[in-house]
Design an enzyme around this catalytic site. Sequence first.
Site, PDB file in Angstrom:
ATOM      1  N   LEU A  78       0.931  -1.222  -0.038  1.00 34.18           N
ATOM      2  CA  LEU A  78       0.107  -0.024  -0.181  1.00 34.18           C
ATOM      3  C   LEU A  78       0.875   1.355  -0.130  1.00 34.18           C
ATOM      4  CD1 LEU A  78      -2.562  -1.205   2.666  1.00 34.18           C
ATOM      5  CD2 LEU A  78      -2.698  -1.249   0.203  1.00 34.18           C
ATOM      6  N   ASP A  79       0.167   2.343  -0.231  1.00 32.47           N
ATOM      7  CA  ASP A  79       0.992   3.446  -0.234  1.00 32.47           C
ATOM      8  C   ASP A  79       0.663   4.365   1.060  1.00 32.47           C
ATOM      9  OD1 ASP A  79      -0.683   5.299  -3.041  1.00 32.47           O
ATOM     10  OD2 ASP A  79      -1.271   4.945  -0.850  1.00 32.47           O
TER      11      ASP A  79
END
Lengths: 123, 98
Positions: A78-79
Amino acid sequence: MALRAAVLRHIRLPVQTLPAIGTRPQSQRSFLRLFSSHDDHLTKEEVIDRVLDVIKSFPKVDPSKVTPDVHFQKDLGLDSLDNVEIVMALEEEFKLEIPDKEADKIDSCNLAIVYIYNHPMAG
Amino acid sequence: MDASKGQKLSGMQKQVLSLYRGFLRAARSKPAEDQRQIESIVSAEFRRNSNQVDRKNFLYVEYLLRLGKKQLDQLKSPDTIGLSSVNVSSCKNQNADT
């Protein structure tokens, strides 16, 4: 100075003798009550289960990869924006409001679990 | 936003995340359907910028932050019920056959 003396001469305060600690009558001894919210506090298992559920239901997450020590960005790909979204989803689940400074530090399952478990208001 | 940021967020990165969080919080106070719409637009916008804008282009990022803050303030007003984005594309390949 003269004013002060003049005022002091006219002020009278009643003198009270406070009872010594050991001689307090029985009826006054029961005012000390202990309050503990520990009975309402979530168990660690409950926190872990619910945190994992929230993360597994996140659309960008592959549920099979979710474990209690998984790192959002390193393990789940994920970011940082997703990180914000996850923390907010956890806020909704546990009815908390997590300040920005703390929210920025929560970047893994483990930290989320620890934070929520230690939060007195988690529900 | 690359995944190698780890735990050391720069001041600017923190501001961006704070703004993003602000938008999501503001969306919560709107009705459910508007909330979803706001979240999807804001999410797409932030990600598009994170891919297109150079991380070192501080001036532009600061400009976007200022713009975003103004938009967020407008969004927070109870009179605002939602937001939409307009895509203006310049059509360079128009068919000029006559």
